[in-house]
Design an enzyme around this catalytic site. Structure first.
Site, PDB file in Angstrom:
ATOM      1  N   GLU A 141      13.049  10.128  22.182  1.00  0.00           N
ATOM      2  CA  GLU A 141      14.403  10.651  22.021  1.00  0.00           C
ATOM      3  C   GLU A 141      14.708  11.645  23.122  1.00  0.00           C
ATOM      4  O   GLU A 141      13.813  12.028  23.892  1.00  0.00           O
ATOM      5  CB  GLU A 141      14.560  11.320  20.646  1.00  0.00           C
ATOM      6  CG  GLU A 141      13.670  12.542  20.424  1.00  0.00           C
ATOM      7  CD  GLU A 141      13.693  13.024  18.965  1.00  0.00           C
ATOM      8  OE1 GLU A 141      13.543  12.197  18.043  1.00  0.00           O
ATOM      9  OE2 GLU A 141      13.827  14.241  18.763  1.00  0.00           O
ATOM     10  N   HIS A 147       7.085  11.622  16.430  1.00  0.00           N
ATOM     11  CA  HIS A 147       7.432  10.217  16.193  1.00  0.00           C
ATOM     12  C   HIS A 147       6.407   9.318  16.878  1.00  0.00           C
ATOM     13  O   HIS A 147       5.900   9.654  17.945  1.00  0.00           O
ATOM     14  CB  HIS A 147       8.817   9.904  16.748  1.00  0.00           C
ATOM     15  CG  HIS A 147       9.868  10.846  16.258  1.00  0.00           C
ATOM     16  ND1 HIS A 147      10.274  10.892  14.945  1.00  0.00           N
ATOM     17  CD2 HIS A 147      10.578  11.797  16.900  1.00  0.00           C
ATOM     18  CE1 HIS A 147      11.199  11.824  14.801  1.00  0.00           C
ATOM     19  NE2 HIS A 147      11.402  12.393  15.974  1.00  0.00           N
ATOM     20  N   HIS A 189       7.606  18.512  18.125  1.00  0.00           N
ATOM     21  CA  HIS A 189       8.912  19.120  18.406  1.00  0.00           C
ATOM     22  C   HIS A 189       9.654  19.542  17.149  1.00  0.00           C
ATOM     23  O   HIS A 189       9.391  19.033  16.062  1.00  0.00           O
ATOM     24  CB  HIS A 189       9.792  18.163  19.223  1.00  0.00           C
ATOM     25  CG  HIS A 189      10.175  16.910  18.477  1.00  0.00           C
ATOM     26  ND1 HIS A 189       9.345  15.825  18.399  1.00  0.00           N
ATOM     27  CD2 HIS A 189      11.276  16.576  17.774  1.00  0.00           C
ATOM     28  CE1 HIS A 189       9.927  14.865  17.693  1.00  0.00           C
ATOM     29  NE2 HIS A 189      11.106  15.296  17.291  1.00  0.00           N
ATOM     30  N   ARG A 205       6.298  14.433   9.506  1.00  0.00           N
ATOM     31  CA  ARG A 205       6.437  15.888   9.416  1.00  0.00           C
ATOM     32  C   ARG A 205       5.072  16.541   9.453  1.00  0.00           C
ATOM     33  O   ARG A 205       4.201  16.232   8.653  1.00  0.00           O
ATOM     34  CB  ARG A 205       7.113  16.276   8.100  1.00  0.00           C
ATOM     35  CG  ARG A 205       8.589  16.184   8.155  1.00  0.00           C
ATOM     36  CD  ARG A 205       9.244  16.858   6.933  1.00  0.00           C
ATOM     37  NE  ARG A 205      10.508  16.176   6.719  1.00  0.00           N
ATOM     38  CZ  ARG A 205      10.783  15.410   5.683  1.00  0.00           C
ATOM     39  NH1 ARG A 205       9.926  15.279   4.696  1.00  0.00           N
ATOM     40  NH2 ARG A 205      11.936  14.785   5.614  1.00  0.00           N
ATOM     41  N   GLN A 210       7.818  18.111  13.845  1.00  0.00           N
ATOM     42  CA  GLN A 210       7.575  16.689  13.643  1.00  0.00           C
ATOM     43  C   GLN A 210       7.102  15.973  14.893  1.00  0.00           C
ATOM     44  O   GLN A 210       7.098  16.536  15.989  1.00  0.00           O
ATOM     45  CB  GLN A 210       8.870  16.027  13.143  1.00  0.00           C
ATOM     46  CG  GLN A 210      10.043  16.269  14.086  1.00  0.00           C
ATOM     47  CD  GLN A 210      11.372  15.763  13.518  1.00  0.00           C
ATOM     48  OE1 GLN A 210      11.909  14.778  13.997  1.00  0.00           O
ATOM     49  NE2 GLN A 210      11.886  16.436  12.496  1.00  0.00           N
TER      50      GLN A 210
END
Ligand code: ZN
Length: 323
Positions: free
Chosen positions: A109, A90, A166, A186, A88
């Site tokens: 993250e 972000h 990642h 995804r 995925q």
């Protein structure tokens, strides 16, 4: 905090070690400290008992350094991966705001590996040199060639900025600190069906739009550790969104802090937190916030305490306040 568990097809039951009453043998995520609407935490004790973190943030801004933003910026999760999570990416703040709604942040993250089984791996980055090559390899399903796998061991730390390709692999139990966001694109889900026999949705175009090209390389380990009395403080990351530290307390320590608030997750051990003459028992599996109004406190361990401690970046707070 009273917080929410999320069942996932890749989840497991390893979070029982924190004393949690898990809803399922496939518990993938625990949103330990969250103001996000998809899994908000509730204050467990004290004068704000029963109040959700999002409304506390909005109605009691003095506890959070009087930010002008209405959205609690961070989210602390525990992830229990018994299979690969989807591969995925972000978006960053600008893309998330434009495509997912005004209050949705981007998602940078980071992962502290609480434990990793032998042979555990993650995917981090990709090999495409241009966006055309990236799109070509994704459309062709050339995953072996495109994706970069990296071995993982207990105690590792990974910074994962928005735009990074990642995935977390089987056998990883991870404490994640992230921007408060639930937007995941995804790229690839290993062609596996969920409990209902359906493939989960992919987001190919959004992924191609938001992936960094060339792929992000794993930054060199830049953690540093200092010892202050009974406490060892390891700096895991200080970036434009948040700071994350590991505290290891063996004995008794006095702490002073700025007016920034901090999020604390106790990974192991037990002891006592003392704030303004009040004592709180703390132990493995507890998560709490020390608000802006708390300027000093004591922590005493009965059994060595290991904690992950985070705060929103000060530069970010200043930026918000001065707008
Ligand atoms: Zn992610």
């Amino acid at each position: 905090m009273d917080s929410q568990f999320h069942e996932k097809l890749w989840g497991g039951a390893h979070m029982r070690q924190f004393g949690y009453d898990l809803p399922s043998e496939k518990t993938g995520e625990y949103w330990a400290i969250s103001g996000h609407k998809n899994g908000v935490s509730t204050v467990k004790n004290g004068e704000f008992r029963g109040v959700t973190l999002d409304s506390l943030y909005e109605n009691n801004p003095e506890l959070f350094g009087n930010p002008t933003s209405k959205v609690f910026p961070l989210l602390t999760k525990i992830l229990d991966a018994n299979d690969w999570l989807s591969v995925q990416v972000h978006p960053d703040d600008a893309y998330a705001r434009a495509h997912e709604g005004e209050n949705e942040l981007g998602k940078t993250e980071c992962w502290y590996v609480i434990s990793a089984e032998p042979g555990a791996e993650i995917i981090y980055g990709h090999t495409a040199k241009t966006r055309e090559e990236l799109a070509e390899m994704i459309h062709a399903g050339a995953w072996e060639k495109l994706l970069t796998k990296i071995p993982v061991k207990t105690g590792d730390f990974f910074y994962v900025p928005s735009g990074t390709m990642h995935a977390i692999g089987a056998g990883c139990l991870i404490l994640e600190t992230q921007q408060s966001s639930d937007t995941t694109y995804r790229v690839y889900d290993f062609d596996r069906p969920d409990v209902n026999g359906k493939l989960r949705e992919l987001h190919i175009q959004q992924s191609i739009d938001t992936l960094s090209v060339p792929g992000n390389k794993l930054p060199e380990n830049q953690t540093t550790t200092v010892t202050k009395g009974a406490t060892e403080i390891t700096t895991l990351t200080e970036n434009e969104f948040f700071d994350v530290y590991k505290w290891r307390v063996s004995g008794s320590s006095y702490f002073e802090k700025t007016d920034n608030y901090v999020l604390v997750s106790v990974l192991s051990g037990e002891g006592n937190l003392r704030v303004a003459e009040k004592n709180y028992e703390i132990k493995r599996g507890d998560h709490f916030i020390l608000p802006s109004t708390v300027r000093d406190f004591y922590i005493t361990s009965l059994e060595t305490l290991e904690m992950i401690v985070s705060n929103p970046a000060v530069s970010e707070l200043k930026k918000i306040v001065s707008q």
